[in-house]
Design an enzyme around this catalytic site. Structure first.
Site, PDB file in Angstrom:
ATOM      1  N   MET A  38       0.795  -1.225   0.000  1.00 33.76           N
ATOM      2  CA  MET A  38       0.000   0.000   0.000  1.00 33.76           C
ATOM      3  C   MET A  38       0.827   1.274   0.000  1.00 33.76           C
ATOM      4  O   MET A  38       0.338   2.320  -0.437  1.00 33.76           O
ATOM      5  CB  MET A  38      -0.936   0.033   1.210  1.00 33.76           C
ATOM      6  CG  MET A  38      -2.170  -0.822   1.057  1.00 33.76           C
ATOM      7  SD  MET A  38      -3.375  -0.490   2.364  1.00 33.76           S
ATOM      8  CE  MET A  38      -3.864   1.190   1.982  1.00 33.76           C
ATOM      9  N   ASP A  51      -1.806  -9.519  11.915  1.00 30.77           N
ATOM     10  CA  ASP A  51      -0.705  -9.873  11.001  1.00 30.77           C
ATOM     11  C   ASP A  51       0.609 -10.015  11.767  1.00 30.77           C
ATOM     12  O   ASP A  51       1.648  -9.492  11.359  1.00 30.77           O
ATOM     13  CB  ASP A  51      -0.572  -8.816   9.905  1.00 30.77           C
ATOM     14  CG  ASP A  51       0.176  -9.340   8.673  1.00 30.77           C
ATOM     15  OD1 ASP A  51       0.229 -10.581   8.497  1.00 30.77           O
ATOM     16  OD2 ASP A  51       0.700  -8.530   7.893  1.00 30.77           O
ATOM     17  N   VAL A 109       7.868   3.599   2.398  1.00 32.11           N
ATOM     18  CA  VAL A 109       8.328   4.128   3.680  1.00 32.11           C
ATOM     19  C   VAL A 109       9.668   4.831   3.489  1.00 32.11           C
ATOM     20  O   VAL A 109      10.584   4.277   2.874  1.00 32.11           O
ATOM     21  CB  VAL A 109       8.458   3.010   4.737  1.00 32.11           C
ATOM     22  CG1 VAL A 109       8.923   3.595   6.069  1.00 32.11           C
ATOM     23  CG2 VAL A 109       7.120   2.295   4.919  1.00 32.11           C
TER      24      VAL A 109
END
Length: 433
Positions: free
Chosen positions: A108, A220, A111
Site C-alpha cells: 500500500m 498480522d 516508507v
C-alpha cells in the site's frame, strides 16, 4: 508505442538522475543483486576517468548510463529502477520534514527515512502509493491505519507521530526504529535459543495486551513485523491489517475474507469469521515462535491455499516443536502448542495468561496455564462418568461401591456421635466448676 528500452535510447529520467541520491541508488542496485559492489565501483572509476578526459562528456553521463554502456545493467532494469524511484523522495515534499532515504515499499505504501525539523529527530514516513491514492477506499484504509496507530502508545509498539496530506500525497509519520526483523535472522537460518525466544515473544505479548486493552487486534503477527532494536528492545510494527474488535460494520464488510499471512494466520481468519479476537493474534505469535525455534513454519505447502487449509483442518496434526528441535524444553513445547490450538477455546484466552507462562519458563519452572486443555479436562470428566456410570460398571462393582459408601457414612456418623459426647462432657465439667 516504442519505449526507450525498445529503441536503445537512454531513458529520459536517467539523463536527469543528478537529482537523485546516487549513494542510495548504488545500495539499491547491489541489494537487488543487479550488480556486484565491484562492478559499481568499476563504473564509478570509469566515470571519474572520463571526467579527467572530457568534463562535458562526464557531465552528460550519470552512473546509470555508464552501467548500461558497460553492459552491467540493461535498459529494462534501468527503467524499472527509475519507475520505483518515481514513488521516491525527489517527488515527495512534506512540510516540516526533510526526506533522507527510501526504506522500503509495501503493498500500500512506500516508507521513507526523514528528519522532523521542529524537534530534530529521525522518523519514518509511510506514503500511500500514487496508484492507490485515486481510490477512496484505499485512502480510507490508509487513514484508518494511522488512526489505529494513534490509539496505541507502548514501548513494544512502533508509535505513530503525525498524519496528513500534502500535495495530494497521503502520509503518516511513525517512530523510526533501526534494527533487523525476526525474518532477517530466520532468512540467515538462525535458530533462536529458548530464553531469547521467550524474551522476544513476551515483549510482543505485552504489546498485544496493550492493544487488546484498547479493543484492537493486529491480525498480522509474523517475523517480518517484529523488529529487534540495537539496544535489545523489541518493537511490533505494521498496523495495516489491525482492526477494532467492537466495529461490527467493519467486521461484516470483511466477512468471508481470509485476512493475514498464510504461514502465520489463525484458523478463524482463514474462515473469514467476523468475531475474531485477541486469540487470533496469540495463534499468529505462536506460529512465529514455532518458526523462530525450529527453523520451520508450523504448516508448509506448495500454495497459500494449501497452507491455510492445514491451519484449519483438524485432521492435520501439528508436529510438536520439541520433536523438531529436541533442545526445546517440554514446557516450552506445551506453551507453543497451546498457542497454536486450532480450536481457539483451547488457546490462551488473553495475553496475561500467556505472559504468566512465559515468566514461569524464564524462571525455569513449568508453565501454569498451558496443558490445562479444556478438551483434556472434559475427557477426564467423561472418563469418571464412564468408570462409575451404569453403562460401564458391572452390578457387582456397583454393590462394592455402594458398600464402600455405606461404610464411609457409618464412620462419619460414629465420629459425629463421639464429637457430640465430647462437647456435652466439656459443658458438664464447666457447670460443676
Amino acid at each position: 508505442m516504442a519505449t526507450p528500452a525498445d529503441t536503445g535510447e537512454t531513458p529520459k529520467d536517467a539523463r536527469g538522475l543528478s537529482a537523485l541520491d546516487e549513494t542510495n541508488l548504488e545500495k539499491s542496485i547491489v541489494r537487488r543483486g543487479l550488480a556486484t559492489p565491484g562492478e559499481v565501483e568499476a563504473c564509478k572509476a570509469h566515470r571519474a576517468k572520463l571526467a579527467t578526459q572530457d568534463k562535458d562528456s562526464a557531465r552528460s553521463q550519470n552512473l546509470l548510463e555508464i552501467m548500461v554502456n558497460a553492459k552491467v545493467l540493461t535498459r529494462s532494469q534501468v527503467m524499472r529502477l527509475l519507475q520505483e524511484r518515481g514513488e521516491g523522495a525527489r517527488k515527495l515534499e512534506i512540510p516540516g520534514y526533510t526526506i533522507i532515504d527510501k526504506l522500503g515499499k509495501g503493498s500500500m505504501g512506500v516508507v521513507f527515512k526523514a528528519k522532523q525539523i521542529s524537534v530534530n529527530r529521525i522518523v519514518a514516513i509511510k506514503v500511500l502509493l500514487d496508484s492507490l491514492a485515486q481510490n477512496k477506499e484505499f485512502i480510507r484504509r490508509f487513514e484508518r491505519e494511522a488512526q489505529i496507530a494513534a490509539k496505541l502508545s507502548h514501548n513494544n509498539i512502533v508509535n505513530a507521530i503525525d498524519a496528513g496530506e500534502a500535495g495530494g500525497r497521503f502520509f503518516f509519520v511513525m517512530e523510526y526504529v533501526e534494527g533487523p526483523t525476526i525474518k532477517d535472522y530466520i532468512d540467515k537460518n538462525k535458530i533462536f535459543e529458548e530464553k531469547e525466544a521467550v524474551r522476544i515473544a513476551m515483549a510482543v505479548a505485552e504489546a498485544l495486551k496493550h492493544a487488546n486493552q484498547r479493543g484492537l487486534i493486529h491480525r498480522d503477527i509474523k517475523p517480518e513485523n517484529v523488529i529487534l532494536t540495537k539496544d535489545g528492545g523489541v518493537k511490533l510494527a505494521d498496523l495495516g491489517l489491525a482492526r477494532l474488535t467492537g466495529d461490527e460494520k467493519w467486521g461484516l464488510a470483511e466477512a468471508g475474507m481470509a485476512i493475514g499471512t498464510p504461514y502465520y494466520i489463525s484458523p478463524e481468519q482463514v474462515r473469514g469469521q467476523t468475531d475474531i479476537d485477541i486469540r487470533a493474534d496469540i495463534y499468529s505469535l505462536g506460529a512465529t515462535l514455532y518458526h523462530m525455534m525450529t527453523g520451520q513454519v508450523p504448516y508448509g505447502g506448495d500454495t497459500p491455499s494449501e497452507v491455510m487449509r492445514k491451519h484449519v483442518d483438524p485432521r492435520v496434526e501439528l508436529v510438536p516443536p520439541d520433536h523438531v528441535n529436541t533442545r526445546i524444553s517440554s514446557g516450552m513445547g506445551m506453551v507453543i502448542e497451546t498457542m497454536l490450538a486450532k480450536n481457539r477455546e483451547n488457546r490462551y484466552s488473553n495475553p496475561d495468561d500467556l505472559i504468566l507462562d512465559f515468566k514461569c519458563l524464564l524462571q525455569g519452572d513449568s508453565p501454569m496455564i498451558a496443558g490445562q486443555n479444556p478438551d483434556s479436562l472434559e475427557a477426564l470428566a467423561q472418563g469418571d462418568v464412564d468408570e462409575f456410570g451404569p453403562t460401564a460398571v458391572s452390578e457387582d462393582q456397583m454393590v462394592e461401591v455402594a458398600g464402600y459408601v455405606n461404610s464411609r457414612n457409618q464412620i462419619i456418623a460414629a465420629m459425629a456421635v463421639i464429637l457430640a459426647l465430647s462437647i456435652v462432657t466439656n459443658v458438664i465439667m464447666l457447670v460443676v466448676r
